[in-house]
Design a protein around this motif. Structure first.
Motif: not given
Length: 90
Positions: A11-38
């Motif tokens: 579940y992601l939160y972003r500021f209201v002005g950053m909305s997108s109409s796309s239902k498909r997303v590409v994600l890249e995020f780091e697990l906190p404290g691990t240095g591992e990028v997903i």
């Protein structure tokens, strides 16, 4: 910002002005404290908007099994921390 993560999605939160109409997303995020990028692809399954934030429930549609295991192992490790259990005593 994400406050909710599982091996099946997040579940992601972003500021209201950053909305997108796309239902498909590409994600890249780091697990906190691990240095591992997903890296994953997902589909927006739920949305909620309030005054400041736009929240999106995203189900992973494509994610490497190695990344899914990293998420699982990270979540298990977080649950074993003493302050992760409100009934645990120091």
């Amino acid at each position: 910002m994400s406050l909710n993560l599982s091996t099946e999605g997040m579940y992601l939160y972003r500021f209201v002005g950053m909305s997108s109409s796309s239902k498909r997303v590409v994600l890249e995020f780091e697990l906190p404290g691990t240095g591992e990028v997903i890296w994953a692809q997902g589909e927006v399954c739920h949305e909620a908007v309030d005054t400041y934030f736009h929240g999106s429930g995203i189900r992973f549609t494509t994610i490497a099994e190695a990344h899914r295991r990293l998420i699982r192992d990270y979540l298990v490790a977080q649950q074993t921390l003493p302050d992760a259990d409100p009934t645990a005593r120091a």
